[in-house]
Design an enzyme around this catalytic site. Structure first.
Site, PDB file in Angstrom:
ATOM      1  N   ARG A  35      76.996  68.437  42.349  1.00  0.00           N
ATOM      2  CA  ARG A  35      77.293  67.024  41.357  1.00  0.00           C
ATOM      3  C   ARG A  35      79.265  66.864  40.232  1.00  0.00           C
ATOM      4  O   ARG A  35      79.946  66.244  40.655  1.00  0.00           O
ATOM      5  CB  ARG A  35      76.886  66.211  42.012  1.00  0.00           C
ATOM      6  CG  ARG A  35      75.961  65.554  43.293  1.00  0.00           C
ATOM      7  CD  ARG A  35      75.432  65.246  43.149  1.00  0.00           C
ATOM      8  NE  ARG A  35      74.785  63.787  44.327  1.00  0.00           N
ATOM      9  CZ  ARG A  35      73.428  64.011  44.691  1.00  0.00           C
ATOM     10  NH1 ARG A  35      72.836  63.369  43.334  1.00  0.00           N
ATOM     11  NH2 ARG A  35      73.395  62.911  45.465  1.00  0.00           N
ATOM     12  N   LYS A 197      63.973  62.825  64.738  1.00  0.00           N
ATOM     13  CA  LYS A 197      63.570  61.627  65.784  1.00  0.00           C
ATOM     14  C   LYS A 197      64.664  60.860  65.852  1.00  0.00           C
ATOM     15  O   LYS A 197      66.076  60.567  65.575  1.00  0.00           O
ATOM     16  CB  LYS A 197      62.794  60.053  65.172  1.00  0.00           C
ATOM     17  CG  LYS A 197      61.373  60.910  63.783  1.00  0.00           C
ATOM     18  CD  LYS A 197      61.014  59.529  63.673  1.00  0.00           C
ATOM     19  CE  LYS A 197      59.921  59.948  63.106  1.00  0.00           C
ATOM     20  NZ  LYS A 197      59.360  58.614  62.228  1.00  0.00           N
ATOM     21  N   GLY A 353      71.474  64.037  55.378  1.00  0.00           N
ATOM     22  CA  GLY A 353      70.028  64.807  54.967  1.00  0.00           C
ATOM     23  C   GLY A 353      70.073  65.994  55.163  1.00  0.00           C
ATOM     24  O   GLY A 353      71.012  67.382  54.734  1.00  0.00           O
ATOM     25  N   GLY A 376      72.642  59.054  52.761  1.00  0.00           N
ATOM     26  CA  GLY A 376      72.923  57.824  53.153  1.00  0.00           C
ATOM     27  C   GLY A 376      74.189  57.219  53.341  1.00  0.00           C
ATOM     28  O   GLY A 376      74.529  56.532  54.486  1.00  0.00           O
TER      29      GLY A 376
END
Ligand code: AMP
Length: 395
Positions: A35, A197, A353, A376
């Site tokens: 980062r 999911k 992610g 996110g």
């Protein structure tokens, strides 16, 4: 899109929101400086213009002041990466900080203390944002990882810099990469969605159906689709309350002329562990007591063809339980297919992610066109949301 290239920073103080929320070990050493590296081009451009930089960031999730979350711990890592001395003040607002900022000379860098030592940062407090805004002449947002938060330093502050606010290179590159997939990318556009999911990906799938020509569905979430289509999935992971939704998605895809590619075979295991017994089985006929944990060979051959003909590729989510070596092969194979397509001129974006973690772990990072820095924030962008941190600059 207004970026730092639209400004000359000579004798200007750039107040830059960076994302230096880096991992530290127990000795407070930075264990992954990507980062910091990612923010470097923006900082260097401003210094080379003859400007100075005031860096502001958060680190972790402190509750008020907590020494272990002090940004002083990362000062050396920032200096090493930039090759420039970095001044540090043990606060981010107030008279002392204002004085040090005011005395900053062209070519100098000042790093403020963790913004989240003040609750006002995450609550998006306007007065706090105004105090921060006093420190610089031009506001630069280069923190994609927090662009989906309407925090004081990421969003609220922008209103105090009318016509003096812009994106840094990193944030601009993230926005361009998303646009390439969503609007400007060369066809055929392919999205590969994997992971555990359906429920966490549903909004993305629905948004993306209008943008893509091909959709590969992989990983654990496919078993909900296979069961909904009448398959026997054994003990594979499944969201039984999402079966109708899965059929609805397939119908919608059909009506929008999106080709959906589901697995045809899987590596099934008799337990959720790396050294379980395995067999390759038809995805519609997984025996009881067995669960699909990775993509099978025919599935990978099918996916390879789809990846090969795609000109624009989005990858979000692994094809199997890649954390276990024996079930990582499908995800690694997919990484290779995308790397090959990228070498042949396709644009590839990896975002959100676990696929980013997989790409880093298996060494594909430099073989993709772009690997997003924000989990996110990337997921919300793919859902079609305009992120508040981005909207505040465009306003
Ligand atoms: P997500 O965060 O939704 O992208 O899901 C990522 C997780 O999905 C990873 O931890 C994988 O281990 C998991 N996953 C992928 N394929 C399977 C599968 N076939 N069965 C269970 N978990 C899976």
């Amino acid at each position: 899109m207004i970026t730092i290239d639209d400004f000359n920073f000579e004798n200007k103080k750039a107040l830059i929101r960076v994302d230096f929320n880096v991992p530290l070990n127990e000795n407070f050493e930075v264990t992954d400086n990507s980062r910091i590296k990612a923010a470097k081009p923006t900082i260097i451009k401003i210094l080379e213009d003859g400007g100075s930089c005031i860096l502001m960031s958060h680190l972790g999730r402190p509750k008020g002041f907590e020494e272990k979350y002090s940004l002083k711990h990362i000062l050396n890592a920032v200096e090493d990466e930039l090759g420039v001395e970095v001044k540090f003040v043990p606060d981010c607002i107030g008279e002392q900080v204002e004085n040090v900022a005011a005395a900053l000379e062209p070519g100098q860098i000042l790093m403020l203390e963790n913004l989240r030592f003040y609750n006002e940062e995450t609550s998006g407090d306007k007065e706090f944002a105004e105090k921060l805004s006093k420190l610089g002449d031009i506001y630069v947002n280069d923190a994609f990882g927090t662009a989906h938060r309407a925090h004081a330093s990421t969003t609220i502050i922008a209103q105090f810099f009318p016509n003096k606010k812009c994106f840094g290179y990193l944030l601009a590159q993230e926005i361009k990469s998303i646009e390439k997939v969503m609007t400007t990318g060369e066809k055929p556009v392919l999205a590969i969605l994997g992971g555990a999911k359906v429920s966490t990906k549903i909004t993305i799938i629905e948004n993306i159906l209008d943008k893509v020509d091909d959709l590969i569905l992989g990983g654990g979430m496919t078993f909900t689709f296979i069961k909904a289509k009448g398959g026997q999935i054994g003990d594979s992971i499944c969201e039984d309350d999402k079966l109708d939704l899965a059929l609805d998605i397939l119908d919608k895809a059909k009506s929008k002329n999106v080709n959906v590619h589901l697995p045809v075979d899987v590596i099934a295991a008799n337990a959720f562990k790396n050294d379980a017994d395995t067999q390759i089985v038809d995805v519609y006929h997984i025996p009881d007591g067995w669960q699909g944990l990775d993509a099978g060979p025919q599935t990978l051959a099918n996916f390879e063809k789809v990846v090969n003909r795609a000109k624009t590729i989005l990858w979000n989510g692994p094809l199997g339980v890649f954390e276990m070596e024996n079930f990582a092969k499908g995800t690694i194979a997919l990484g290779n297919f995308i790397a090959e397509a990228t070498k042949n001129g396709s644009f590839s974006l990896v975002g959100g992610g676990d696929s980013v973690a997989a790409v880093k772990e298996f060494g594909f990072e430099d073989q993709m066109s772009y690997v997003s820095t924000g989990g996110g924030a990337m997921l919300e962008s793919l859902e079609g949301i305009t992120l508040p941190g981005i909207a505040a600059i465009l306003d």
